[in-house]
Design a protein around this motif. Structure first.
Motif, short mmCIF file in Angstrom:
data_model
loop_
_atom_site.label_atom_id
_atom_site.label_comp_id
_atom_site.label_asym_id
_atom_site.label_seq_id
_atom_site.Cartn_x
_atom_site.Cartn_y
_atom_site.Cartn_z
N GLN A 51 0.82 -1.20 -0.14
CA GLN A 51 0.00 0.04 -0.01
C GLN A 51 0.64 1.39 -0.05
O GLN A 51 1.76 1.43 1.06
CB GLN A 51 -0.86 -0.06 1.24
N VAL A 52 1.08 1.95 -1.20
CA VAL A 52 1.94 3.17 -1.28
C VAL A 52 1.30 4.39 -1.55
O VAL A 52 0.21 4.31 -2.23
CB VAL A 52 3.23 2.59 -2.29
N LYS A 53 2.23 5.47 -1.30
CA LYS A 53 1.85 6.70 -1.95
C LYS A 53 2.64 6.86 -3.11
O LYS A 53 3.80 6.60 -3.01
CB LYS A 53 2.20 7.92 -1.00
N ILE A 54 1.82 7.32 -4.35
CA ILE A 54 2.81 7.16 -5.46
C ILE A 54 2.65 8.69 -6.21
O ILE A 54 1.55 9.38 -6.12
CB ILE A 54 2.12 6.53 -6.47
N ARG A 55 3.90 9.27 -6.68
CA ARG A 55 3.85 10.39 -7.38
C ARG A 55 4.25 10.10 -8.88
O ARG A 55 5.07 9.32 -9.23
CB ARG A 55 5.09 11.21 -7.10
N ILE A 56 3.19 10.54 -9.67
CA ILE A 56 3.23 10.24 -11.18
C ILE A 56 4.34 11.06 -11.80
O ILE A 56 4.44 12.21 -11.52
CB ILE A 56 1.70 10.69 -11.70
N THR A 57 5.29 10.17 -12.50
CA THR A 57 6.47 10.81 -12.93
C THR A 57 6.21 11.18 -14.56
O THR A 57 6.72 11.88 -15.05
CB THR A 57 7.47 10.11 -12.87
N LYS A 58 5.25 10.19 -15.11
CA LYS A 58 5.07 10.30 -16.45
C LYS A 58 3.78 9.81 -16.76
O LYS A 58 3.38 8.88 -16.48
CB LYS A 58 6.28 9.53 -17.33
N VAL A 59 2.94 10.55 -17.80
CA VAL A 59 1.65 9.99 -18.11
C VAL A 59 1.67 9.65 -19.56
O VAL A 59 2.03 10.51 -20.48
CB VAL A 59 0.65 10.97 -17.77
N LEU A 60 1.26 8.50 -20.18
CA LEU A 60 1.35 8.03 -21.42
C LEU A 60 -0.16 7.70 -21.80
O LEU A 60 -1.06 7.81 -20.75
CB LEU A 60 2.11 6.75 -21.65
N ARG A 61 -0.54 7.51 -23.15
CA ARG A 61 -1.97 7.22 -23.09
C ARG A 61 -2.71 6.24 -22.59
O ARG A 61 -3.93 6.53 -22.34
CB ARG A 61 -2.03 6.94 -24.95
N ARG A 62 -2.05 5.05 -22.50
CA ARG A 62 -2.73 4.10 -21.77
C ARG A 62 -2.15 3.49 -20.32
O ARG A 62 -2.56 2.61 -19.88
CB ARG A 62 -2.61 2.67 -22.86
N MET A 63 -1.01 4.22 -19.93
CA MET A 63 -0.39 4.06 -18.54
C MET A 63 0.16 5.06 -18.11
O MET A 63 0.39 6.09 -18.71
CB MET A 63 0.29 2.70 -18.82
N ALA A 64 0.68 4.86 -16.91
CA ALA A 64 1.30 6.01 -16.18
C ALA A 64 2.61 5.19 -15.54
O ALA A 64 2.54 4.01 -15.44
CB ALA A 64 0.81 6.89 -15.45
#
Length: 71
Positions: A51-64
Motif C-alpha cells: 500500500q503506497v503513496k505514488i507520485r506520477i512521473t510520466k503519463v502516457l496514453r494507456r498507462m503511467a
C-alpha cells in the motif's frame, strides 16, 4: 462538439500529483502495477500487496509511471 474516438478518455492521473494505491500485480519488467480508476500505473521497487503513496512521473496514453513517495 469534440468526441474522443476509439473509446479514448483522458487519464485520471496527472504528472506530479500524489495518489494512494495498492500494488495489485507485477509487470513484465518486474515493476509493481497499481490501478487508479482502472488506469494502469507502473511503480518500480514495489511488490504485490504494498500500500503506497505514488507520485506520477510520466503519463502516457494507456498507462503511467510513478515512484514511491518516502514519508
Amino acid at each position: 462538439m469534440a468526441e474522443f474516438g476509439g473509446g479514448f478518455r483522458p487519464s485520471p492521473v496527472e504528472e506530479g500529483k500524489i495518489y494512494e494505491a495498492k500494488i495489485e500485480d507485477m509487470g513484465r519488467e518486474g515493476d509493481g502495477l497499481a490501478r487508479i480508476e482502472n488506469f494502469v500505473v507502473f511503480v518500480p521497487g514495489t511488490k504485490v500487496g504494498d500500500q503506497v503513496k505514488i507520485r506520477i512521473t510520466k503519463v502516457l496514453r494507456r498507462m503511467a509511471i510513478g515512484e514511491v513517495v518516502k514519508e
